[in-house]
Write a protein that holds these residues in place. Sequence first.
Motif, PDB file in Angstrom:
ATOM      1  N   SER A 230      -0.935 -10.619  -3.826  1.00 31.19           N
ATOM      2  CA  SER A 230      -1.516 -11.409  -2.745  1.00 31.19           C
ATOM      3  C   SER A 230      -0.564 -12.558  -2.449  1.00 31.19           C
ATOM      4  CB  SER A 230      -2.897 -11.931  -3.156  1.00 31.19           C
ATOM      5  OG  SER A 230      -3.435 -12.763  -2.177  1.00 31.19           O
ATOM      6  N   VAL A 231      -0.168 -12.699  -1.175  1.00 33.24           N
ATOM      7  CA  VAL A 231       0.887 -13.650  -0.830  1.00 33.24           C
ATOM      8  C   VAL A 231       0.440 -14.589   0.280  1.00 33.24           C
ATOM      9  CG1 VAL A 231       2.624 -11.957  -1.498  1.00 33.24           C
ATOM     10  CG2 VAL A 231       1.988 -12.144   0.908  1.00 33.24           C
ATOM     11  N   SER A 232       0.915 -15.827   0.197  1.00 35.82           N
ATOM     12  CA  SER A 232       0.718 -16.825   1.245  1.00 35.82           C
ATOM     13  C   SER A 232       2.035 -17.574   1.413  1.00 35.82           C
ATOM     14  CB  SER A 232      -0.392 -17.818   0.883  1.00 35.82           C
ATOM     15  OG  SER A 232      -1.643 -17.181   0.756  1.00 35.82           O
ATOM     16  N   GLY A 233       2.503 -17.675   2.663  1.00 40.93           N
ATOM     17  CA  GLY A 233       3.781 -18.314   2.921  1.00 40.93           C
ATOM     18  C   GLY A 233       3.618 -19.695   3.517  1.00 40.93           C
ATOM     19  N   ALA A 234       4.294 -20.694   2.920  1.00 41.13           N
ATOM     20  CA  ALA A 234       4.229 -22.072   3.408  1.00 41.13           C
ATOM     21  C   ALA A 234       5.129 -22.236   4.624  1.00 41.13           C
ATOM     22  CB  ALA A 234       4.647 -23.034   2.309  1.00 41.13           C
ATOM     23  N   CYS A 235       4.562 -22.821   5.690  1.00 40.60           N
ATOM     24  CA  CYS A 235       5.301 -22.962   6.951  1.00 40.60           C
ATOM     25  C   CYS A 235       5.517 -24.411   7.358  1.00 40.60           C
ATOM     26  CB  CYS A 235       4.540 -22.247   8.069  1.00 40.60           C
ATOM     27  SG  CYS A 235       4.228 -20.532   7.744  1.00 40.60           S
ATOM     28  N   GLY A 236       5.161 -25.344   6.497  1.00 40.76           N
ATOM     29  CA  GLY A 236       5.263 -26.749   6.849  1.00 40.76           C
ATOM     30  C   GLY A 236       4.000 -27.256   7.507  1.00 40.76           C
ATOM     31  N   ASP A 237       3.804 -28.575   7.452  1.00 44.36           N
ATOM     32  CA  ASP A 237       2.620 -29.211   8.048  1.00 44.36           C
ATOM     33  C   ASP A 237       1.321 -28.619   7.517  1.00 44.36           C
ATOM     34  OD1 ASP A 237       4.246 -30.832   9.678  1.00 44.36           O
ATOM     35  OD2 ASP A 237       4.372 -29.259  11.203  1.00 44.36           O
ATOM     36  N   ARG A 238       1.327 -28.264   6.242  1.00 49.18           N
ATOM     37  CA  ARG A 238       0.154 -27.706   5.559  1.00 49.18           C
ATOM     38  C   ARG A 238      -0.329 -26.406   6.189  1.00 49.18           C
ATOM     39  NH1 ARG A 238      -3.530 -33.137   4.304  1.00 49.18           N
ATOM     40  NH2 ARG A 238      -1.937 -34.261   3.120  1.00 49.18           N
ATOM     41  N   ARG A 239       0.585 -25.692   6.806  1.00 48.83           N
ATOM     42  CA  ARG A 239       0.241 -24.401   7.395  1.00 48.83           C
ATOM     43  C   ARG A 239       0.654 -23.282   6.443  1.00 48.83           C
ATOM     44  NH1 ARG A 239       3.463 -24.327  12.845  1.00 48.83           N
ATOM     45  NH2 ARG A 239       5.051 -25.017  11.342  1.00 48.83           N
ATOM     46  N   TRP A 240      -0.141 -22.207   6.447  1.00 42.81           N
ATOM     47  CA  TRP A 240       0.158 -21.031   5.636  1.00 42.81           C
ATOM     48  C   TRP A 240       0.057 -19.794   6.510  1.00 42.81           C
ATOM     49  CZ3 TRP A 240       1.764 -21.670   0.659  1.00 42.81           C
ATOM     50  CH2 TRP A 240       1.530 -22.920   0.076  1.00 42.81           C
ATOM     51  N   VAL A 241       0.978 -18.864   6.325  1.00 49.91           N
ATOM     52  CA  VAL A 241       0.966 -17.622   7.067  1.00 49.91           C
ATOM     53  C   VAL A 241       0.598 -16.488   6.105  1.00 49.91           C
ATOM     54  CG1 VAL A 241       3.440 -17.169   6.701  1.00 49.91           C
ATOM     55  CG2 VAL A 241       2.268 -16.187   8.707  1.00 49.91           C
TER      56      VAL A 241
END
Length: 366
Positions: A230-241
């Motif tokens: 299970s994966v979650s990618g950090a995109c900055g500004d507390r955003r996750w993709v």
Amino acid sequence: MTQSSGPSAPVVADFRSVMKDLLLGHDLPLPVAEGIFAQVMDGQVSDIRLAAFLTALHMKGETAGELRAAVSAIRARMIGVKDLPDGAIDVCGTGGDGLGTFNVSTAVAFVLAALEVPVIKHGNRALSSRSGATDVLLELGVGLPDGHDDIRAQVHACRVAFLAAPNHHPALRHVGQVRRELGFRTIFNLVGPLCNPGHVRRQLVGVFDPRWQRPMVETLRDEGSHCVWSVSGACGDRRWVDELTLAGENRICALDGGVIRDWVVTAGDAGLPPAPIEAIAGGTPRHNARALNDLLCGAHGAYRDTVLLNAAVALHVAGRGNIIQGDRLDIVALRTNVALAASVLDNGAAHAVLQAVRECRADRPE
């Protein structure tokens, strides 16, 4: 079919009492949650009440127990497909991240199939985003077979089949319109990847919020899965993709060899350049379909590199390219998997899978 779990059987939930508890911020006991989701899946809850329920649940914050209850209700009503390859994998995301990226997991499915990995991908039309997997596949001329013999034949011939959620989860018709009208992610974003009709035991699951990674992995473990990342990618500004990203660190919760462990992977680990999430911003189904076709024809850029990163990890999940050595990530093995994925984009094999799936559809009588 998977039956409800827990020490108590589902109860007949009183809707007003359930709403009162949710509005007070109280979590639903498992039997109560199972009861209300059973009513929802059986079409016994009006759209107005369903919208109120999903909104209140979202505002309170869903729990792992409530997630399990929803999964239990959906799996109990699922039309599953038997006799598919034991080693098949699903690659999908929850959606609900609000970022509107290109369709990464759909592209990964073609790459894996070109590498002889059987893929049973479970997807849907866009409900809380602009372009879902089904929308893009239809733009590409890819049919989504609903007959079980057709599904098995497509996997045998093309090594990939795309299963449309409505064909296998008729009970979800009771929530589709409300989800579209609400326009924000709901608990049903989470349950989709947990209810693959092909009964796959290997999954790469993208999640819009890292706090859901472990509950989702544990749920799939309890349903008999062998390997789940299970994966979650950090995109900055507390955003996750809901996929592995080039934009920052990727948090991973992995069920591997019966053990659940946490990892962190970056684009640099895979030998890929970083890129902001905006570099893979998508659009309409037609726009995304064109980008996916170009990718499969060898186009370079951040979209390709994002797909390579996800495919490299998916190869491990599929048991085709181990990237873990003891208690560490094997960087050399990860980069080897990236090179394998790149090879089928460059030599045309991935695009050939797309064409084969199109022809498989065309060869079947209407």
